[in-house]
Motif scaffolding. Sequence first.
Motif, PDB file in Angstrom:
ATOM      1  N   ALA A  28       2.971  15.886 -14.760  1.00 45.87           N
ATOM      2  CA  ALA A  28       3.029  17.347 -14.695  1.00 45.87           C
ATOM      3  C   ALA A  28       4.278  17.873 -15.409  1.00 45.87           C
ATOM      4  CB  ALA A  28       3.029  17.798 -13.241  1.00 45.87           C
ATOM      5  N   ALA A  29       5.408  17.190 -15.209  1.00 48.47           N
ATOM      6  CA  ALA A  29       6.643  17.610 -15.879  1.00 48.47           C
ATOM      7  C   ALA A  29       6.520  17.467 -17.387  1.00 48.47           C
ATOM      8  CB  ALA A  29       7.823  16.782 -15.359  1.00 48.47           C
ATOM      9  N   LEU A  30       5.889  16.378 -17.817  1.00 52.67           N
ATOM     10  CA  LEU A  30       5.701  16.155 -19.251  1.00 52.67           C
ATOM     11  C   LEU A  30       4.843  17.265 -19.866  1.00 52.67           C
ATOM     12  CD1 LEU A  30       6.009  14.196 -21.694  1.00 52.67           C
ATOM     13  CD2 LEU A  30       3.858  13.160 -20.973  1.00 52.67           C
ATOM     14  N   LEU A  31       3.762  17.616 -19.195  1.00 47.49           N
ATOM     15  CA  LEU A  31       2.886  18.659 -19.725  1.00 47.49           C
ATOM     16  C   LEU A  31       3.570  20.022 -19.701  1.00 47.49           C
ATOM     17  CD1 LEU A  31      -0.468  17.520 -18.087  1.00 47.49           C
ATOM     18  CD2 LEU A  31       0.215  17.259 -20.471  1.00 47.49           C
ATOM     19  N   ASP A  32       4.357  20.284 -18.656  1.00 44.07           N
ATOM     20  CA  ASP A  32       5.108  21.543 -18.620  1.00 44.07           C
ATOM     21  C   ASP A  32       6.089  21.624 -19.780  1.00 44.07           C
ATOM     22  OD1 ASP A  32       3.787  22.323 -16.356  1.00 44.07           O
ATOM     23  OD2 ASP A  32       5.403  21.813 -14.972  1.00 44.07           O
ATOM     24  N   ARG A  33       6.791  20.513 -20.030  1.00 44.34           N
ATOM     25  CA  ARG A  33       7.736  20.508 -21.157  1.00 44.34           C
ATOM     26  C   ARG A  33       7.014  20.730 -22.477  1.00 44.34           C
ATOM     27  NH1 ARG A  33       9.563  15.357 -24.156  1.00 44.34           N
ATOM     28  NH2 ARG A  33       7.375  15.766 -24.660  1.00 44.34           N
ATOM     29  N   ASN A  34       5.847  20.083 -22.643  1.00 41.64           N
ATOM     30  CA  ASN A  34       5.077  20.260 -23.884  1.00 41.64           C
ATOM     31  C   ASN A  34       4.703  21.721 -24.087  1.00 41.64           C
ATOM     32  OD1 ASN A  34       5.250  17.512 -24.142  1.00 41.64           O
ATOM     33  ND2 ASN A  34       3.124  17.106 -23.605  1.00 41.64           N
ATOM     34  N   ASP A  35       4.227  22.367 -23.025  1.00 43.05           N
ATOM     35  CA  ASP A  35       3.841  23.777 -23.139  1.00 43.05           C
ATOM     36  C   ASP A  35       5.029  24.632 -23.570  1.00 43.05           C
ATOM     37  OD1 ASP A  35       1.159  23.553 -22.532  1.00 43.05           O
ATOM     38  OD2 ASP A  35       1.435  23.861 -20.379  1.00 43.05           O
TER      39      ASP A  35
ATOM     40  N   PRO B  99       0.812  -1.228   0.000  1.00 39.60           N
ATOM     41  CA  PRO B  99       0.000   0.000   0.000  1.00 39.60           C
ATOM     42  C   PRO B  99       0.841   1.272   0.000  1.00 39.60           C
ATOM     43  CG  PRO B  99      -0.926  -1.611   1.513  1.00 39.60           C
ATOM     44  CD  PRO B  99       0.387  -2.188   1.038  1.00 39.60           C
ATOM     45  N   TRP B 100       1.922   1.271   0.777  1.00 39.65           N
ATOM     46  CA  TRP B 100       2.762   2.477   0.816  1.00 39.65           C
ATOM     47  C   TRP B 100       3.422   2.723  -0.534  1.00 39.65           C
ATOM     48  CZ3 TRP B 100       8.176   2.918   0.316  1.00 39.65           C
ATOM     49  CH2 TRP B 100       8.678   4.199   0.562  1.00 39.65           C
ATOM     50  N   LEU B 101       3.965   1.656  -1.149  1.00 36.02           N
ATOM     51  CA  LEU B 101       4.597   1.808  -2.459  1.00 36.02           C
ATOM     52  C   LEU B 101       3.594   2.281  -3.501  1.00 36.02           C
ATOM     53  CD1 LEU B 101       6.922  -1.326  -2.658  1.00 36.02           C
ATOM     54  CD2 LEU B 101       7.628   1.061  -2.569  1.00 36.02           C
ATOM     55  N   ALA B 102       2.346   1.798  -3.409  1.00 35.84           N
ATOM     56  CA  ALA B 102       1.331   2.224  -4.369  1.00 35.84           C
ATOM     57  C   ALA B 102       1.092   3.728  -4.265  1.00 35.84           C
ATOM     58  CB  ALA B 102       0.032   1.452  -4.135  1.00 35.84           C
ATOM     59  N   ASN B 103       1.082   4.254  -3.038  1.00 29.75           N
ATOM     60  CA  ASN B 103       0.887   5.700  -2.864  1.00 29.75           C
ATOM     61  C   ASN B 103       2.081   6.491  -3.405  1.00 29.75           C
ATOM     62  OD1 ASN B 103      -1.604   5.394  -1.621  1.00 29.75           O
ATOM     63  ND2 ASN B 103      -0.731   5.236   0.437  1.00 29.75           N
ATOM     64  N   VAL B 104       3.302   6.025  -3.119  1.00 29.11           N
ATOM     65  CA  VAL B 104       4.500   6.703  -3.614  1.00 29.11           C
ATOM     66  C   VAL B 104       4.530   6.653  -5.135  1.00 29.11           C
ATOM     67  CG1 VAL B 104       7.025   6.714  -3.612  1.00 29.11           C
ATOM     68  CG2 VAL B 104       5.788   6.221  -1.501  1.00 29.11           C
ATOM     69  N   ARG B 105       4.156   5.495  -5.676  1.00 20.09           N
ATOM     70  CA  ARG B 105       4.136   5.337  -7.132  1.00 20.09           C
ATOM     71  C   ARG B 105       3.154   6.315  -7.769  1.00 20.09           C
ATOM     72  NH1 ARG B 105       2.546   0.254  -7.333  1.00 20.09           N
ATOM     73  NH2 ARG B 105       4.680  -0.553  -7.327  1.00 20.09           N
ATOM     74  N   CYS B 106       1.978   6.409  -7.189  1.00 24.10           N
ATOM     75  CA  CYS B 106       0.948   7.294  -7.737  1.00 24.10           C
ATOM     76  C   CYS B 106       1.407   8.751  -7.707  1.00 24.10           C
ATOM     77  CB  CYS B 106      -0.341   7.122  -6.938  1.00 24.10           C
ATOM     78  SG  CYS B 106      -1.726   8.093  -7.564  1.00 24.10           S
ATOM     79  N   ALA B 107       2.041   9.148  -6.606  1.00 23.53           N
ATOM     80  CA  ALA B 107       2.520  10.528  -6.492  1.00 23.53           C
ATOM     81  C   ALA B 107       3.634  10.800  -7.493  1.00 23.53           C
ATOM     82  CB  ALA B 107       3.013  10.792  -5.072  1.00 23.53           C
ATOM     83  N   ALA B 108       4.537   9.848  -7.659  1.00 27.82           N
ATOM     84  CA  ALA B 108       5.648  10.031  -8.606  1.00 27.82           C
ATOM     85  C   ALA B 108       5.133  10.144 -10.032  1.00 27.82           C
ATOM     86  CB  ALA B 108       6.638   8.878  -8.473  1.00 27.82           C
ATOM     87  N   GLU B 109       4.164   9.285 -10.381  1.00 31.36           N
ATOM     88  CA  GLU B 109       3.636   9.328 -11.741  1.00 31.36           C
ATOM     89  C   GLU B 109       2.882  10.637 -11.996  1.00 31.36           C
ATOM     90  OE1 GLU B 109       1.476   5.651 -11.876  1.00 31.36           O
ATOM     91  OE2 GLU B 109       3.152   4.605 -12.866  1.00 31.36           O
TER      92      GLU B 109
END
Length: 940
Positions: A151-158, A136-146
Motif C-alpha cells: 500500500a505504501a509503495l502504491l501511494d508513493r507511486n501515485d 502461524p502467528w509470524l505468517a499472519n504478521v508477515r502477510c499484514a506487513a507486506e
Amino acid sequence: MEFGLLGDVEVRVDGQVVDIGHARQRCVLTALLVDVNRLVPVDVLVDRVWGDQIPHRARNAVAGYVSRLRQVLVDDVRITGRQGGYVLTADPMSVDLHRFDHLVARARLEPDRAVALLAEALKLWRGEPFSTLDTPWLANVRCAAEARRQAALLDRNDLMLEQGAHTELLAELETTAAAFPLDERLAGQLMLALYRSGRQADALLRYEQVRLRLADDLGADPGPALRLLHKQILTADDALTVAAAPIERLVPRQLPAPPRSFAGRARELEVLDAVAVSPVVVSGTAGVGKTALAVHWAHRAAARFPHGQLYVNLRGFDPSGAVMAPGEAIRAFLDALGIDPQRIPASLDAQACLYRSVLADKRVLIVLDNARDADQVRPLLPGSPGCQVVVTSRNRLAGLVATEGAHPLALGLLSTVEARGLLADRLGADRLRPGASAEIITRCAGLPLALTIVAARIACSSFPLEAIAAELREGLDPFDGGDSATDVRAVFSWSYQALCPAAARLFRLLGLHPGPDVSVTAAAALAGTTPSALRPWLAELTRAHLLTEHLPGRFVFHDLLRVYATEQAHHHDTDDERHAATVRLFDHYVHTAYLATRLLSPTRDVITPPRPGSGVQPEKLGDFTEALDWFTAEHHVLLAAVEHAAHTGLDVHTRHLAWALAEFLERRGHWSDLVAVGHAALASAVRLEDALAQSHAHRYLARAATQLDRLDDAEMHLQRGLDVALEPAGQARAHRELAYVCERQGHHGQALHHARQAMELYGTAGHRRGQAGALSAVGWYQALLGDLEQALTSCQAALALLEKLDDLDGQASTWDSLGYIHLHRGHHADAIACYQRSLEMFRTLGDRYWTADVLVHLGDSHLASDDGVAARVAWQEALGILEDLDHPDADVVRVKLSPPWPSEQRMRPNCPPCGEDRPPSRSSAVHTKMIMNPESGRGS
C-alpha cells in the motif's frame, strides 16, 4: 541498539550484528518486538513461538530464552517480567517494523514530504519479514506487513506520478508489475507512466495483457478505474497530461539543529525580521554567537521560505586553512536541490548559472556561515528577489555592503541582562545568585560561547554558583584585563580540566582531525577504541559544550575550540602518540573507502590497501546505496584527508584514498575536486617512486581535464601516464582513454590506433573484459572511418566476448554500435533490431541517459525505413527522458519532432558514415561513463 525484522531477524549494536541465538530464541525476540513496550503474556508468547506444536515445559523454555536475550541487550533496552508476561522496553524507532509504520503515518500528515517519507520507509525493507522463521502467528504478521508495504509503495507511486516523475518511475513500475500481474492499481500506474513517456502503444498493450490475465485466472474483467484509464489513453485525453517534473525534486532542509536555548538579541532578531530582500551580513568576534543567531532566526523564519533552506559552513576561518571555494559550495547546493549529476555542467560559471536558474521565482533561505570575504560570497548570491541570504563572518564584508547592498548587522558582546537571561534559561532563574552570577558573566566577558560552556559545567554539578565563580577566579590561565580572547581560553582550560582522562584525551585527538566534522566510527579509530566504548566520552564532551553533534552521529568543533584542542594535543601527547592516532584515522578512511568503491563499481580493477592497524574498524556497508551515502556524507572530509595525508608524508594512504575517492567524484561529476585529488596523488606517487600510482594519478587528472574540455591537458596527462606505466593493463587503459580524447578532437584515425593498442595490451595482460571493451571500441572507430564491413566483424566478435563475460553494459553499447553500422549499410530492419536489443539492456541497467540516446537512434532507423509513426513514438519517449534530465540533447529531438520533418533528417541508406551523421548525443554524460569504466564495452 537497532532491531531488524524486515528481512532476516538481526540485532545491531553500534552498527555491528550480534548473535542472538537459534531460531526459537529469535522467535521470542520477534514476538516481543512486534509489541514493543507492551505486555505479552507468557501463554501468548508460547502460541506465537510454537503454534499448535507446544512442547513440554514450554514456559520454562521461554524463561530460558528471555534470560539469554537479556545478556545480549544493551543501553536502555531491557526485558522485564511483569503480571504473568514479559515487556521488552526500547525505543520503537529502533525497530524497523515500527519505524516503517511511523514514517508511513507521517507521510499522510505531511503531504509536502510524503514522497521522501515513503521512500525512506520502503528503504527499510531488506527482504521478506522474519524470512528464516515460520510459525502461524509470524505468517499472519508477515502477510499484514507486506500488505502495508504494498500500500505504501502504491501511494508513493501515485504521488510521484502526480508530480510528473513518470520517467524516473518507469523501470521500477515495470519490474513490480511483473511480480504482481493481477494488481489493477499497479497496472494503471504503469500504463499511465508509459503513456506519459510517449509510449501509448505499450500502455494499450499492457492493458490488454492485464485484461487477458484477469479473464484466464479469475474469469473477471478489469475494474471501472482501469477501464476508464484505458479509454482516456485511447483518446489521448488531456486529463492524463501533467507538466514535466520540476528541475529540482527536493525541498532542501539543510539548517543545523537550532541552539538548545537562546536568550537576548531581541534587536538583532527584529532587524533580521525586517530585512526582506537584500543580504544580511552578521559580523562579530569569534565566539560572540553569530552562527547561533543566524540558525535560531532561520528556524524561526523557515515557514516564510516554502521552497527550502540551504546552509553551508564556508570555513572562512578554519584553523587548518581549508577555506571552501565558492564552486564547491554551489555544487553542494545543486546536489541538495536534487539536480541529477548528469545535468550539472562541468564549468563553475555554468554551475553558477544553473544554481541561479533553479532558484529563480523561488523563496529559499540561504545561510552562508563563516564567510571569509566578499569574493567568497558573491557567486553564491541568487538572482531571485524572493530568496533571502544571511551571511556570518568575523569580518564586516564592507565590499558586499557597498556593491551588493547587503545590510550590515554588527553583533557585540552580550549585555549583563542578556547574559543573565542565557544563564537563567539553561540553569533556571532560582539557581542564580546576584553576586556569583555577575562574576561569572564578567569572567566570561559577555561571550555566549564561554557562557554556554560554563553553564553546561554548572548544570552537570551540584556546586553552588559561588564555588564555580571561585574556580573561574582561580583558573590556571591568567586573565588579562578583560581581553575576551584570553577570558574564553581560561574558560576552555577550566572546562577541559574537569573532563575525565579518557574524554580529555579524545578532545585532544579530535583536534588532529583534518576534516570539517567527524563520525563516531572515525573518532573511535582516532582514539584506538570501539564506537560503543567511545560514546560515553562523546556524550561528556557534548554535555560540556566542547563538541557539538550537528547531525546525528556527526560531531563538529567551534573554530576556537579546535585550536585549543590542537594546542593541548601538542602539549600533552607525544609525537609518536599523535602520529599513531592519525595513522589509525587514515587507515579507517582508506579501508572504508576501499569497501565503498568495490560496492559502487564491482568490475573495477582492485588496488588492495595494506592491512589496517589494530584498533581500526571500517564502516559496515552492505550495498550500493549505503556506499554512495557514505561517500556523500564524508565527501569534504575525504578531500581534506587526501590533502592532509599528502602534506604530512602519509603517501601510501594518499594513494589509496585517491584511488577510492576518484570513483565517487567521477560518478557525481565533481571534476574540480578530482583535479585536487589527482595533484595530491601525483605528488605522493612521485615521492614513493611508484610508477603504477603515478599512472593512476595522471589518469585522474586526464579524466577531469576531459570533462572540463581541456583536451590538450588531458592528452598530456595520458601520455605521461603511458610513459610511466610498466604493466600492460595500465598501458592499455591509457591507450583506451587516449582513443576517447582523440575522438573528442575529431581525430578518428588516431583514436582507432589507440583502441587497437589497448586491445593488444589487454590481451597480453590476460584482461578479458578490457580486451572485449577495446575490441568494441575498435569497431566503433572503424565505423566512424567508413570501414563498415570490418566494423561489423569487430563489434560482433566483441559482443560474443562480452556475452561470455556477462557484461551487460558492454553488450548494450556494442548493440548500439551495431545498429549504427547496419543503418549506414542500408539494412534498416537489422539496425532496428540491434537498437531494440540495446534499448532493452539499458532499461534493465536503469541508465536513463543512454536509454534516451538509443531511442533517438531507433527513431532515426524507423524514419529511414519510412515508418514515421514509429519514429515519432521513439523520439517522443526520448524527449521525455531528456527533458526530465534537462539535457541539451532535448533540443535536437524537438527539431526531429517538429513538423514538417526536414528531408535532411531522413537517414539515407547508403550515405557514408561519418562522425557528423551520428546523432550528437554521445556527449558529456556518455563520455563520463566510458571513462569511469574503460574496460567496459562502451566505445565512446
